[in-house]
Design an enzyme around this catalytic site. Structure first.
Site, short mmCIF file in Angstrom:
data_model
loop_
_atom_site.label_atom_id
_atom_site.label_comp_id
_atom_site.label_asym_id
_atom_site.label_seq_id
_atom_site.Cartn_x
_atom_site.Cartn_y
_atom_site.Cartn_z
N TYR A 68 0.08 5.91 4.10
CA TYR A 68 -0.40 7.06 3.33
C TYR A 68 -1.34 7.94 4.14
O TYR A 68 -1.65 9.06 3.75
CB TYR A 68 -1.12 6.60 2.05
N LYS B 226 6.21 -6.98 6.11
CA LYS B 226 7.62 -7.00 6.49
C LYS B 226 7.70 -7.26 8.00
O LYS B 226 8.17 -6.41 8.78
CB LYS B 226 8.28 -5.67 6.12
N ASP C 34 9.23 -7.90 0.11
CA ASP C 34 10.33 -7.78 -0.87
C ASP C 34 10.51 -9.10 -1.62
O ASP C 34 10.71 -9.12 -2.84
CB ASP C 34 11.64 -7.32 -0.20
N ASP D 122 0.44 -0.98 -3.36
CA ASP D 122 0.64 0.00 -4.42
C ASP D 122 1.74 -0.48 -5.36
O ASP D 122 1.60 -0.50 -6.59
CB ASP D 122 1.04 1.33 -3.75
N ASP E 85 1.32 -2.69 -9.17
CA ASP E 85 1.87 -2.11 -10.41
C ASP E 85 2.85 -3.08 -11.07
O ASP E 85 2.86 -3.22 -12.30
CB ASP E 85 2.57 -0.78 -10.13
#
Ligand code: NAD
Length: 370
Positions: A143, A194, A227, A251, A255
């Site tokens: 970001y 990852k 993942d 993020d 959520d």
């Protein structure tokens, strides 16, 4: 006499003020019943600050935020300010606070109270009693990384670029927060990245391991691809204690974890910075929800996310774990007794207002203290 616990209260816009009023009642209860004292200051942030000063947060408020032990924030924004210039939008006030206070670790607990387990989209036995903590890196990663932007290519196409970038110290400091938190819980950290396809993920895994091996051998560390972590969160979330991960994966994972537990009105958060020479961290506590303009000013907002955020302040800024437990237990008891604001209403339960929920929580505190 001045207390050594300073709080800056920034209710902001919409339901922020209503929720913050209930936190003040809980603070009042602690002062009366637990012989604690807090120095409270209150100021503007977001749309109300734009109205008063032309900016979403003033330098004077920033100075106060930098000086206190903890900032309690309500929510910012609303339709009234949808058309103001992007540079002074209400959210910019929040971003400035997070940036200048260098709040690099975002803590999002996912706790499923027994009484609300049936409201989850997952089966009761998967979520009932769930208590996990997601620690998300908040000030680095994709970001913020450079280069970024959208460019025109010679062949007429366009190209969008963002850069995932982390340094050793950025990874180590957020991992230390996760290990510290785990020590006060079940002493297990899962680091998610990852590393199979990203060099920044390889570095993340190596640095998380380094912090463990050199500083926190008493905490169990495991690594998981992000993942797979998303899958495991919806398959069997109770396998986790603390998850630490980068800004982007955090993020998404936080959520997903939040929705295991039901309504936005229930979700607290904390954002922590580094420690100073006295061991004090800069910190800001806020509910995950926004200013809910659709119900603002109607005494309908659920104040639990804000009150639980304050409980996090008790635990992480003031070392008052017993009082944090007490506030959380009061909330649990109120839910078990069937009190519900509109957002978490279920058949057969008692519908209460914002202040009604505050009343019930204070009564539950009285009962616990009796
Ligand atoms: P929102 O979280 O304000 O509301 C989404 C829905 O959830 C609404 O129907 C609302 O009534 C309900 N809701 C939220 N919190 C609740 C509570 N405590 N009790 C009962 N119901 C609750 O999100 P939105 O509608 O997308 O955004 C509204 C405004 O808030 C926008 O201006 C947005 O930019 C801002 N916002 C601010 C923050 C923040 O301050 N951290 C976060 C998100 C959105």
């Amino acid at each position: 006499m001045a207390s050594n616990r300073s709080l800056l209260v920034l209710p902001g816009d919409g339901i922020g003020a209503e929720a913050m009023a209930e936190i003040r009642r809980v603070i009042g209860w602690l002062e009366t019943n637990r012989s604690l004292s807090f120095d409270l200051d209150e100021d503007l942030v977001g749309g109300c600050s734009i109205d008063a000063h032309g900016v979403p947060v003033t330098d004077a408020v920033m100075d106060k935020a930098m000086a206190v032990d903890a900032v309690l924030l309500g929510a910012v924004g609303g339709p009234k300010w949808d058309d103001v210039d992007f540079s002074i939008r209400p959210e910019q006030g929040l971003l400035r606070l997070r940036k200048e206070m260098e709040l690099f670790a975002n803590l999002r607990p996912a706790v499923c109270f027994e009484a609300l387990a049936d409201a989850s989209s997952l089966k009761r036995d998967v979520v009932a009693g769930l208590d996990i903590m997601i620690v998300r890196e908040l000030t680095g990663g994709v970001y913020f990384g450079e280069p970024r932007g959208i460019t025109d290519l010679p062949d007429g196409q366009r190209q969008g670029v963002n850069t995932q970038v982390y340094t050793t110290e950025e990874i180590r400091r957020v991992c230390r927060v996760a290990f510290d938190i785990a020590k006060a819980r079940d002493s297990r950290v899962t680091s998610a990245e990852k590393a199979n396809v990203m060099e920044s993920g390889i570095l993340w895994r190596e640095e998380a391991q380094w912090v463990h091996d050199n500083e926190y051998q008493d905490v169990e560390l495991s690594h998981m691809y992000a993942d797979n972590c998303a899958m495991q969160l919806v398959r069997w979330p109770k396998q986790f204690d603390v998850i630490v991960t980068d800004n982007l994966f955090g993020d998404i994972l936080s959520d997903a974890a939040a929705m295991l537990t039901g309504s936005l009105g229930m979700l607290p958060s904390a954002s922590l910075g580094g420690t100073d020479e006295n061991g004090k961290r800069k910190a800001m506590y806020e509910p995950v929800h926004g200013s809910a303009p659709d119900i603002a000013g109607q005494n309908k907002a659920n104040p639990i996310a804000s009150i639980m955020s304050f409980a996090m302040a008790l635990r992480y800024s003031f070392d008052l774990g017993d009082e944090a437990d007490l506030v959380e237990k009061a909330v649990e008891n109120v839910l078990a007794s069937g009190y519900r604001t509109g957002d978490i209403m279920q058949p057969g339960m008692t519908d209460v207002s914002t202040t009604g929920m505050g009343d019930a929580i204070l009564a539950a505190l009285d009962n616990l203290a009796a």
